[in-house]
Design an enzyme around this catalytic site. Sequence first.
Site, short mmCIF file in Angstrom:
data_model
loop_
_atom_site.label_atom_id
_atom_site.label_comp_id
_atom_site.label_asym_id
_atom_site.label_seq_id
_atom_site.Cartn_x
_atom_site.Cartn_y
_atom_site.Cartn_z
N THR A 27 38.35 68.19 38.24
CA THR A 27 36.85 68.69 38.68
C THR A 27 36.40 68.90 37.39
O THR A 27 37.65 69.17 36.09
CB THR A 27 36.71 69.87 39.79
OG1 THR A 27 37.84 70.90 38.66
CG2 THR A 27 38.28 69.96 41.07
N ILE A 82 45.20 73.97 34.09
CA ILE A 82 44.43 74.24 33.31
C ILE A 82 43.84 73.11 32.85
O ILE A 82 44.67 72.77 31.94
CB ILE A 82 44.59 75.46 33.08
CG1 ILE A 82 45.40 76.49 33.64
CG2 ILE A 82 44.23 75.72 32.14
CD1 ILE A 82 44.64 76.90 34.30
N LYS A 83 42.99 73.17 32.57
CA LYS A 83 42.00 71.99 31.62
C LYS A 83 41.27 72.74 31.26
O LYS A 83 40.33 73.70 31.55
CB LYS A 83 40.85 71.38 32.88
CG LYS A 83 40.56 69.74 32.02
CD LYS A 83 39.83 69.42 33.79
CE LYS A 83 40.02 67.83 33.91
NZ LYS A 83 37.95 67.33 34.70
N ILE A 84 41.62 72.50 29.32
CA ILE A 84 40.85 72.55 28.01
C ILE A 84 40.44 71.67 27.96
O ILE A 84 41.30 70.83 27.41
CB ILE A 84 42.47 72.81 27.73
CG1 ILE A 84 43.66 74.31 28.24
CG2 ILE A 84 42.06 73.83 26.05
CD1 ILE A 84 42.61 75.92 28.37
#
Length: 217
Positions: A27, A82-84
């Site tokens: 997402t 976790i998207k960073i």
Amino acid sequence: MKIFLDSSNIEEIRPINKTGLIDGITTNPSLLAKQKGNFKEILKSIASEVKGPISAEVTAVKAEKMITEAKILQKIAKNIVIKIPLTMEGLIACNYLSKNKFKVNVTLCFSTNQALLAAKAGATFISPFIGRLDDIGENGLQLIRDIKTVYNNYNYTTKILAASIRSAEHVMEVSKIGADVATIPPKIFHSLYKHELTDQGLESFLSDWKKSGKQIN
Ligand code: E4P
């Protein structure tokens, strides 16, 4: 190659997930912003529908705040990744989170050097955006090849997650290069199995069978 769906829409995800072919979901804030309702509930339902990694992106720009947001996102479900974003602050956060047992997907990658730094920061996934590179006249597929060479040179375990996929041809090409994962918009997933000759062949098989009056029973 693993297949992730690039979507925040559970109604779109559910029927495709029934194929048993979906290994995860990505997402992003733009995709989640389009959905009505509480974003945590949306992520929770996606994470219970699809058993693999579900990427949820932080929206802070400073490392410290990114880490705080990562802890909040991680509480939503065990399979949240976790998207960073690939910034200096993002690399600091990635380094910290990876050392503290979080899985991190470093996103918005547009160069081999960025991918090298993400691997050194312990990223679980690197997301090179091939469609957006093509959009500005660069070669997105070449970036996947180059990252693969660099990661092979040093045995980095960071997985190459081909993102910003715009066509079935992109999917075919990244699989030929050997990307670990492709994250595919639902519309493109449907175009992967469709073929005019399949439809024509099926129509004639079924019509011949019907004419014969035979039945499988
Ligand atoms: C990936 O993680 C991103 O959500 C996505 O692939 C971006 O694709 P776009 O360039 O089509 O927005």
